[in-house]
Scaffold this motif. Sequence first.
Motif, PDB file in Angstrom:
ATOM      1  N   ALA A  62       0.797  -1.096  -0.096  1.00 54.62           N
ATOM      2  CA  ALA A  62      -0.087  -0.342  -0.114  1.00 54.62           C
ATOM      3  C   ALA A  62       0.904   1.123  -0.064  1.00 54.62           C
ATOM      4  O   ALA A  62       1.747   1.569   0.782  1.00 54.62           O
ATOM      5  CB  ALA A  62      -0.487   0.132   1.178  1.00 54.62           C
ATOM      6  N   ALA A  63       0.420   2.165  -1.087  1.00 54.37           N
ATOM      7  CA  ALA A  63       1.514   3.403  -0.772  1.00 54.37           C
ATOM      8  C   ALA A  63       0.568   4.784  -0.916  1.00 54.37           C
ATOM      9  O   ALA A  63      -1.222   4.267  -1.764  1.00 54.37           O
ATOM     10  CB  ALA A  63       2.215   3.742  -1.996  1.00 54.37           C
ATOM     11  N   SER A  98       1.717   7.542  -5.774  1.00 57.20           N
ATOM     12  CA  SER A  98       3.439   7.155  -5.744  1.00 57.20           C
ATOM     13  C   SER A  98       3.523   5.381  -6.603  1.00 57.20           C
ATOM     14  O   SER A  98       4.401   5.782  -7.040  1.00 57.20           O
ATOM     15  CB  SER A  98       3.643   6.105  -3.868  1.00 57.20           C
ATOM     16  N   ILE A  99       2.434   5.589  -7.436  1.00 65.16           N
ATOM     17  CA  ILE A  99       2.353   4.011  -8.147  1.00 65.16           C
ATOM     18  C   ILE A  99       1.823   4.228  -9.575  1.00 65.16           C
ATOM     19  O   ILE A  99       2.402   4.451  -9.914  1.00 65.16           O
ATOM     20  CB  ILE A  99       1.774   2.994  -7.255  1.00 65.16           C
ATOM     21  N   ALA A 143       8.357   1.516  -9.522  1.00 63.27           N
ATOM     22  CA  ALA A 143       7.622   2.462  -9.074  1.00 63.27           C
ATOM     23  C   ALA A 143       6.905   1.931  -6.956  1.00 63.27           C
ATOM     24  O   ALA A 143       7.680   2.521  -6.517  1.00 63.27           O
ATOM     25  CB  ALA A 143       5.922   2.712  -9.493  1.00 63.27           C
ATOM     26  N   LEU A 144       7.340   0.545  -7.217  1.00 64.87           N
ATOM     27  CA  LEU A 144       7.165  -0.084  -5.730  1.00 64.87           C
ATOM     28  C   LEU A 144       8.437  -0.462  -5.323  1.00 64.87           C
ATOM     29  O   LEU A 144       8.721   0.605  -3.631  1.00 64.87           O
ATOM     30  CB  LEU A 144       7.203  -1.965  -5.701  1.00 64.87           C
ATOM     31  N   GLY A 147      10.514   6.272   1.796  1.00 63.32           N
ATOM     32  CA  GLY A 147       9.127   5.497   2.989  1.00 63.32           C
ATOM     33  C   GLY A 147       7.703   6.111   2.875  1.00 63.32           C
ATOM     34  O   GLY A 147       7.134   6.046   3.398  1.00 63.32           O
ATOM     35  N   ARG A 148       7.557   5.775   1.397  1.00 64.07           N
ATOM     36  CA  ARG A 148       5.922   5.258   1.663  1.00 64.07           C
ATOM     37  C   ARG A 148       4.959   4.050   0.850  1.00 64.07           C
ATOM     38  O   ARG A 148       4.311   4.072   0.166  1.00 64.07           O
ATOM     39  CB  ARG A 148       5.669   6.552   0.305  1.00 64.07           C
ATOM     40  N   LEU A 149       5.599   3.204   1.229  1.00 61.97           N
ATOM     41  CA  LEU A 149       5.238   2.380   1.142  1.00 61.97           C
ATOM     42  C   LEU A 149       5.175   1.376   2.226  1.00 61.97           C
ATOM     43  O   LEU A 149       6.245   0.917   3.028  1.00 61.97           O
ATOM     44  CB  LEU A 149       6.436   1.402   0.082  1.00 61.97           C
ATOM     45  N   VAL A 150       4.131   0.606   2.358  1.00 62.21           N
ATOM     46  CA  VAL A 150       3.536  -0.418   3.578  1.00 62.21           C
ATOM     47  C   VAL A 150       3.612  -1.921   3.000  1.00 62.21           C
ATOM     48  O   VAL A 150       2.823  -1.791   1.933  1.00 62.21           O
ATOM     49  CB  VAL A 150       2.841   0.206   4.402  1.00 62.21           C
ATOM     50  N   ALA A 151       3.445  -2.694   4.102  1.00 60.06           N
ATOM     51  CA  ALA A 151       3.259  -3.911   3.334  1.00 60.06           C
ATOM     52  C   ALA A 151       2.638  -5.270   4.688  1.00 60.06           C
ATOM     53  O   ALA A 151       2.616  -4.760   5.202  1.00 60.06           O
ATOM     54  CB  ALA A 151       4.500  -4.757   2.955  1.00 60.06           C
TER      55      ALA A 151
END
Length: 263
Positions: free
Chosen positions: A225-226, A230-231, A243-244, A251-255
Motif C-alpha cells: 500500500a502507498a 506513489s505508484i 514504482a514499488l 518511505g512511502r510503502l507498507v506491506a
Amino acid sequence: MPRMLDVSEDVRAEIGDEEADRLLAGETAPGSYDCTSCRTPGDTEQERTSTVLFVGDETAVLAFAHATCIPSQVVQVAEDQLQGAVRSITGEEPGTAAGAPDTGGGQAVLGVTSGLVLINGELHPALVVEPTAPIARPGTTGNGGDDFLPLLIEQGFVPVHALDQMPGTLPGWSVLLAMGQLHAVLQPSAPGGGPVAWWQAHQPLQVTDGWRTAANKSHRVLVFAAPVGSIGQQPREDLLRDALEMASAGGRLVAAAMPLAGT
C-alpha cells in the motif's frame, strides 16, 4: 454414494442439519466439480472436498473446492457481487479495480493492481493498493494531510525499505479469491464477528493464470500500500516493481502478507 465432503460447523449452521446430511450422503452433492479456488476439476468421490458457502444479504451460493486449496467455511460477500458471480460477470479490465476503503478515514476510492513480485528469486502474488485521494484520520476535518500509511501501520502493516524481504503475516486479514476472481481484502471486525471487507471490488477482478497459480501454491498474497500518487497504474510488472522500489526508497510503502480466504 457418500461423498468425501468436509462440512464445517459454520456451513452446517447456515444450511441446516438435514441439507448437510443430504450432501454427505451424496444426494445433493455433485460427483465432479470445478474447484472454486484453483478452477481445476475435482471429484467428491475420490478426494477430500470442502463445501464453501458464499452468503449475501438475500442470496446464498454453495460452492465446492479441493480441501487442499481451502477449508470448508462461510464467506460473507456483498449481495451485488454474489449476484454478479451467479450471472458469471467477467469483471473489469485485468489488473485494475476500485472499491471503498474502511480505513476509518475519508471516503476515497482505493485502486488495486495485481501482479507478481520477485523476492529472493521467487515470484509471489501481490496486490498494490493506492487511494485516489488523501485519507484523513477519523474525526478530523480534511486539513490537507494524508494519514493512509499511519493508519495502516496502526493496523499492523510494516514499512517496506527494500523489496528483498517478505513482510510478516497480518493476523485476521485475508484476500478473497472467489470463483477464480478477486473479490475483496478482508479485515477483522469486532470480537466475535466475521471478517468484513476493507476493500471490495465493484465487480469481480480478473487475475492472470500465473497469479492465481502462485496464490494457490503459497496460499498467501502480499499486499503493498502507498499514498495517492506513489505508484499509478503500471501496464507491466517490471514497471510496477520499479514504482514499488521508488516508493519504498522514499518511505512511502507498507506491506503485509495475507492468507487466501474463501477461494
